[in-house]
Enzyme design. Sequence first.
Site, PDB file in Angstrom:
ATOM      1  N   SER A   1       0.811  -1.220   0.000  1.00 59.56           N
ATOM      2  CA  SER A   1       0.000   0.000   0.000  1.00 59.56           C
ATOM      3  C   SER A   1       0.847   1.274   0.000  1.00 59.56           C
ATOM      4  CB  SER A   1      -0.919   0.019   1.219  1.00 59.56           C
ATOM      5  OG  SER A   1      -1.575   1.269   1.298  1.00 59.56           O
TER       6      SER A   1
ATOM      7  N   LYS B   1     -13.517  -4.569   2.831  1.00 54.12           N
ATOM      8  CA  LYS B   1     -14.444  -3.429   2.677  1.00 54.12           C
ATOM      9  C   LYS B   1     -15.882  -3.778   3.073  1.00 54.12           C
ATOM     10  CE  LYS B   1     -11.761  -0.959  -0.794  1.00 54.12           C
ATOM     11  NZ  LYS B   1     -11.745  -0.212  -2.038  1.00 54.12           N
TER      12      LYS B   1
ATOM     13  N   GLY C   1     -15.294  -3.658 -16.925  1.00 49.77           N
ATOM     14  CA  GLY C   1     -15.089  -4.330 -15.643  1.00 49.77           C
ATOM     15  C   GLY C   1     -16.384  -4.467 -14.873  1.00 49.77           C
TER      16      GLY C   1
ATOM     17  N   ARG D   1     -16.163  -9.270 -18.892  1.00 50.86           N
ATOM     18  CA  ARG D   1     -16.009 -10.635 -19.418  1.00 50.86           C
ATOM     19  C   ARG D   1     -17.163 -11.524 -18.966  1.00 50.86           C
ATOM     20  NH1 ARG D   1     -10.965 -14.012 -17.244  1.00 50.86           N
ATOM     21  NH2 ARG D   1     -11.976 -13.358 -15.301  1.00 50.86           N
TER      22      ARG D   1
HETATM   23  P1  ATR Z   1     -11.804  -5.320  -8.040  1.00 49.54           P
HETATM   24  O1  ATR Z   1     -10.410  -5.446  -7.539  1.00 49.54           O
HETATM   25  O2  ATR Z   1     -12.070  -3.969  -8.655  1.00 49.54           O
HETATM   26  O3  ATR Z   1     -12.867  -5.762  -7.076  1.00 49.54           O
HETATM   27  P2  ATR Z   1     -11.940  -7.870  -9.421  1.00 49.54           P
HETATM   28  O4  ATR Z   1     -13.137  -8.464  -8.808  1.00 49.54           O
HETATM   29  O5  ATR Z   1     -10.608  -8.433  -9.101  1.00 49.54           O
HETATM   30  O6  ATR Z   1     -11.909  -6.280  -9.292  1.00 49.54           O
HETATM   31  O7  ATR Z   1     -12.186  -7.928 -10.978  1.00 49.54           O
HETATM   32  C1  ATR Z   1     -11.219  -7.746 -11.926  1.00 49.54           C
HETATM   33  C2  ATR Z   1     -11.905  -7.371 -13.239  1.00 49.54           C
HETATM   34  O8  ATR Z   1     -11.028  -7.696 -14.306  1.00 49.54           O
HETATM   35  C3  ATR Z   1     -13.203  -8.129 -13.474  1.00 49.54           C
HETATM   36  O9  ATR Z   1     -14.098  -7.276 -14.158  1.00 49.54           O
HETATM   37  C4  ATR Z   1     -12.744  -9.278 -14.342  1.00 49.54           C
HETATM   38  O10 ATR Z   1     -13.752  -9.843 -15.156  1.00 49.54           O
HETATM   39  P3  ATR Z   1     -14.697 -11.034 -14.594  1.00 49.54           P
HETATM   40  O11 ATR Z   1     -15.792 -10.334 -13.839  1.00 49.54           O
HETATM   41  O12 ATR Z   1     -15.170 -11.737 -15.775  1.00 49.54           O
HETATM   42  O13 ATR Z   1     -13.834 -11.893 -13.698  1.00 49.54           O
HETATM   43  C5  ATR Z   1     -11.712  -8.591 -15.200  1.00 49.54           C
HETATM   44  N1  ATR Z   1     -10.771  -9.544 -15.774  1.00 49.54           N
HETATM   45  C6  ATR Z   1      -9.789 -10.223 -15.133  1.00 49.54           C
HETATM   46  N2  ATR Z   1      -9.131 -11.008 -16.006  1.00 49.54           N
HETATM   47  C7  ATR Z   1      -9.722 -10.851 -17.218  1.00 49.54           C
HETATM   48  C8  ATR Z   1      -9.483 -11.386 -18.523  1.00 49.54           C
HETATM   49  N3  ATR Z   1      -8.501 -12.264 -18.754  1.00 49.54           N
HETATM   50  N4  ATR Z   1     -10.282 -10.971 -19.542  1.00 49.54           N
HETATM   51  C9  ATR Z   1     -11.273 -10.066 -19.337  1.00 49.54           C
HETATM   52  N5  ATR Z   1     -11.535  -9.523 -18.110  1.00 49.54           N
HETATM   53  C10 ATR Z   1     -10.767  -9.902 -17.073  1.00 49.54           C
END
Ligand code: ATR
Length: 287
Positions: A20, A72, A137, A162
Amino acid sequence: MTTIRKPVSVGIIGWPVSHSRSPLIHNYWIAKYGLSGNYSRLPIDPADNFETKIRDLVDRDFQGANVTIPHKEAAFAVSDELDSMAQKLGAVNLLSFEAGKIIGRNTDGYGFMAHLEAAASRYFNSDFKRKTVCLLGAGGATRAILAALADHGFELIHLCNRTRARAEEIAHLGAPSQVKIFDWEHRDLALEDAGLLINTTSLGMAGGLALDICLKGLSDDAIVYDIIYTPLETDLLKQAKARELLALDGLGMLLHQAVPSFEVWFGVRPDVTSDLYDLLVADLVGV
Ligand code: ATR
């Protein structure tokens, strides 16, 4: 009679928290404004009882803490009072301990919007908010940004993830803006004529997979925002600069989301300056 304020003890709760940059930001402001206090790393193992750990901080005279992944939602649950954004998102990233109560707030969306407004003020006319926003996302950061966009009157948001079902689950956070969901393979369509493209996926992070996207369809005066800051210049931002579009990195969001935390605990609203930005950039070198 002058009142002597006791030192303020605050920090960042997460697991892990070793990466961090928040201590660097807050301790810089503590020194800059001549205040007495310390901002430390406060790792909490997800296997531990979160509420007990928070009560322990209260007993140790802490004034509050920031909260990051994976706590969180637990911070939301432990709060006695919540601000409207925390209520909406079901997640808290700022705790303050005030008069025996635990107050939970969420400043993630604020951080995004404050950075966007500061870095792109000349774009903020009425036309800008009428243009399409393309948001990639569906994770925690997406939720906060979607709610902030809706709060600020952006009219149309194309949400593309995705896993389509995850986008569908969070779309209501964009009300009253219109939110249209796009399949991931149609992301080039989702950004057609958009004035703002925001990447909140993990694609493009150092050591990870790249974000495969074509920016041709974006409006000629579009802003491209990547919430990633390791690396500072992702391939997406390189592509945006090659098209001479305004390209904004995620460091600004990190800095701006810290402002309300500092103000709540110290009673001073700190400035996000280029000196502070440079300090973080120097710290990130080699990451
Ligand atoms: P956060 O840290 O903001 O909570 P997270 O839950 O880790 O986020 O999500 C990461 C984002 O990157 C998600 O939108 C994920 O898509 P999925 O909801 O389908 O998992 C996206 N992401 C990660 N790897 C991916 C990939 N190879 N192709 C497309 N999207 C991807």
